[in-house]
Scaffold this motif. Structure first.
Motif, mmCIF file in Angstrom:
data_model
loop_
_atom_site.group_PDB
_atom_site.id
_atom_site.type_symbol
_atom_site.label_atom_id
_atom_site.label_comp_id
_atom_site.label_asym_id
_atom_site.label_seq_id
_atom_site.Cartn_x
_atom_site.Cartn_y
_atom_site.Cartn_z
ATOM 1 N N LEU A 127 89.946 39.992 93.779
ATOM 2 C CA LEU A 127 89.498 38.721 93.228
ATOM 3 C C LEU A 127 88.948 38.916 91.823
ATOM 4 O O LEU A 127 89.272 38.155 90.896
ATOM 5 N N LEU A 128 88.144 39.919 91.615
ATOM 6 C CA LEU A 128 87.606 40.203 90.274
ATOM 7 C C LEU A 128 88.723 40.591 89.300
ATOM 8 O O LEU A 128 88.723 40.168 88.142
ATOM 9 N N VAL B 32 91.998 39.183 84.778
ATOM 10 C CA VAL B 32 93.319 38.976 84.161
ATOM 11 C C VAL B 32 93.409 37.562 83.633
ATOM 12 O O VAL B 32 93.916 37.327 82.529
ATOM 13 N N LEU B 33 92.935 36.551 84.444
ATOM 14 C CA LEU B 33 92.991 35.165 83.987
ATOM 15 C C LEU B 33 92.104 34.967 82.751
ATOM 16 O O LEU B 33 92.496 34.270 81.809
ATOM 17 N N LEU B 34 90.894 35.533 82.784
ATOM 18 C CA LEU B 34 90.001 35.425 81.621
ATOM 19 C C LEU B 34 90.630 36.106 80.390
ATOM 20 O O LEU B 34 90.578 35.557 79.278
ATOM 21 N N LEU B 35 91.164 37.288 80.595
ATOM 22 C CA LEU B 35 91.803 37.987 79.467
ATOM 23 C C LEU B 35 92.990 37.195 78.946
ATOM 24 O O LEU B 35 93.232 37.128 77.738
ATOM 25 N N TRP C 145 94.420 37.510 75.495
ATOM 26 C CA TRP C 145 95.850 37.653 75.281
ATOM 27 C C TRP C 145 96.424 36.528 74.433
ATOM 28 O O TRP C 145 97.249 36.779 73.582
ATOM 29 N N LYS C 146 95.978 35.315 74.691
ATOM 30 C CA LYS C 146 96.516 34.195 73.926
ATOM 31 C C LYS C 146 96.160 34.346 72.440
ATOM 32 O O LYS C 146 97.055 34.232 71.591
ATOM 33 N N PRO C 147 94.897 34.603 72.069
ATOM 34 C CA PRO C 147 94.611 34.802 70.635
ATOM 35 C C PRO C 147 95.337 36.022 70.070
ATOM 36 O O PRO C 147 95.817 36.001 68.930
#
Length: 166
Positions: free
Chosen positions: A18-19, A24-27, A32-34
């Motif tokens: 879960l962490l 991964v979602l936070l990154l 990752w997007k920036p």
């Protein structure tokens, strides 16, 4: 490895997954997007720079061909001007020679006329002097010859003998 299998706990594994998924979602959302946007914008910048460089190269080639054309036109114009100047120089020299020749001919003709008139004057003066000297000599001779009466009569008779009546 056996120890890992013995100490395995499903609760801890669940929380770790879960962490990890949350991380991964936070990154993905914040890192990752920036990062991908920065990489994409950098890629676009490089692509634009390459296109600008290609356009600049083409423009430089056009400018070089224009410069070559302008340079050739300037050379042709310079050659034409030099040719005109040479022709003008030759015409001026020819005219100057013709004028100088005409002036020289005029001076020579004047000098010949002056020489001829001075020659005539000198000849006339010599004739005058010769005539004067001849008269003086004749006068002296006649005086000497005519100083005696016998000689005078003899001279008159010889002259009368030379003269014939028509």
């Amino acid at each position: 490895m056996e120890k890992l299998i013995n100490d395995f706990s499903f609760g801890l594994f669940f929380w770790q997954i879960l962490l990890f998924v949350g991380l991964v979602l936070l990154l993905r959302k914040f890192a990752w997007k920036p990062i991908l946007d920065a990489v994409n914008s950098r890629e676009e910048g490089i692509k634009n720079a390459l296109e600008s460089a290609e356009e600049a190269r083409k423009e430089m080639q056009n400018l070089q061909s224009d410069n070559e054309r302008i340079l050739n036109e300037a050379r042709a114009q310079r050659d034409g001007m030099l040719k005109e100047a040479k022709e003008l120089k030759e015409n001026i020299i020819a005219e100057a020679k013709a004028e100088a020749q005409a002036e020289a001919d005029k001076v020579v003709a004047q000098a010949q006329a002056t020489i001829a008139s001075e020659k005539k004057a000198a000849i006339a003066e010599v004739k005058t002097q010769v005539a004067g000297l001849s008269i003086e000599i004749a006068e002296k001779i006649v005086r000497k010859e005519l100083s005696d009466n016998g000689k005078q009569l003899e001279l008159v008779e010889s002259m009368l003998g030379e003269v014939t009546l028509n």
